[in-house]
Design a protein around this motif. Structure first.
Motif, short mmCIF file in Angstrom:
data_model
loop_
_atom_site.label_atom_id
_atom_site.label_comp_id
_atom_site.label_asym_id
_atom_site.label_seq_id
_atom_site.Cartn_x
_atom_site.Cartn_y
_atom_site.Cartn_z
N UNK A 251 -11.73 21.48 -1.32
CA UNK A 251 -10.24 21.79 -1.59
C UNK A 251 -9.68 23.20 -1.85
N UNK A 252 -10.59 24.08 -2.29
CA UNK A 252 -10.49 25.53 -2.46
C UNK A 252 -10.72 26.40 -1.21
N UNK A 253 -11.33 25.91 -0.16
CA UNK A 253 -11.53 26.48 1.01
C UNK A 253 -13.22 27.04 0.98
N UNK A 254 -13.91 26.60 0.16
CA UNK A 254 -15.42 26.92 0.52
C UNK A 254 -16.08 26.06 1.39
N UNK A 255 -16.85 26.62 2.43
CA UNK A 255 -17.37 25.90 3.28
C UNK A 255 -18.87 25.06 3.06
#
Length: 266
Positions: A251-255
């Motif tokens: 949800x925070x954008x870390x792949x």
């Protein structure tokens, strides 16, 4: 194959920089069943992801100016200062100069010549992750890069990596990474390097390392992640000779990626 018998150049730690570490902990707890153990009052909010009492990663707040949420892959080094010199000589840049982490070890952070961030860990009291290659733990590392040839030259210079190039159709090649003395005989692959295709570069994709977590059921874990707000990059799909995999952003954008099966190309 990854192992906790760490030698120079092999992955020995991963951590997640997050704008809200508690929200990140809640997400990964729901997806993988991890818990978080604080590293202590002097750690600045850093904590260890644990599974059945074993450390499988770590999480902490974003500390670098302009940083975005991302997983960082660390590679073993016997001498962080010497590795820093090797990185600079090979054309990389130093983001975090070598520094001691209490008595746990010594770390440094870098950016490779193609823009991908990574780090090294020189063990002290903490040798590295407690377990890998199990369900819900790290089982592979992968670099998507804007210039695979430059990346391969750089990491070979810094870590003495070797590569096995695997054609994937057309002009696509997947390079399996191995370190001297790493893994087990005949099974030394520890990660991969892959060229970002033109359409992805034009869409804004940049060079990035990310972790693969082994799972017992790719589709079920994928569903658990998306139900908790993860964004789909690659839906569950079968990779012949590899397994079933998927890739997401938390949800925070870390792949990060999921895989059921043998992560080493055969």
């Amino acid at each position: 194959m990854l192992t906790t018998q760490y030698v120079p150049g092999t992955p020995n730690w991963i951590d997640l920089g997050a704008p809200d570490p508690q929200a990140a902990a809640d997400f990964y707890s729901g997806v993988f069943g991890w818990t978080v153990q604080s590293a202590g009052p002097e750690s600045g909010g850093y904590g260890f992801f644990q599974l059945d009492g074993k450390t499988v990663g770590a999480v902490g707040p974003l500390t670098e100016k302009g940083a975005r949420s991302a997983w960082t892959v660390y590679f073993h080094t016997a001498d962080a200062d010497a590795t820093t010199k090797a990185v600079e000589q090979a054309g990389g840049s130093v983001r975090v100069p070598p520094m001691d982490v209490f008595t746990a070890g010594r770390l440094a952070g870098y950016t490779d010549p193609t823009g991908a961030q990574f780090a090294v860990w020189q063990p002290g009291d903490t040798k590295g992750l407690d377990t890998v290659m199990e369900a819900d733990t790290l089982c592979w590392t992968e670099l998507y890069t804007t210039d695979s040839a430059a990346a391969k030259d750089f990491y070979a210079s810094v870590f003495s990596w070797g590569y096995q190039d695997m054609p994937m159709g057309g002009d696509m090649v997947y390079s399996v990474v191995s370190s001297p003395g790493g893994g087990r005989e005949g099974d030394t692959g520890q990660g991969g390097i892959m060229q970002l295709q033109k359409e992805h570069r034009e869409a804004g994709s940049t060079s990035e390392w990310h972790p693969y977590f082994g799972v017992a059921d790719c589709d079920a874990t994928f569903a658990a992640a998306t139900s908790r707000g993860a964004t789909v990059l690659i839906p569950p799909s079968n990779a012949p000779g590899v397994g079933r995999l998927a890739m997401l952003k938390d949800p925070a954008g870390a792949a990060f990626a999921l895989i059921k099966g043998d992560p080493q190309m055969t």
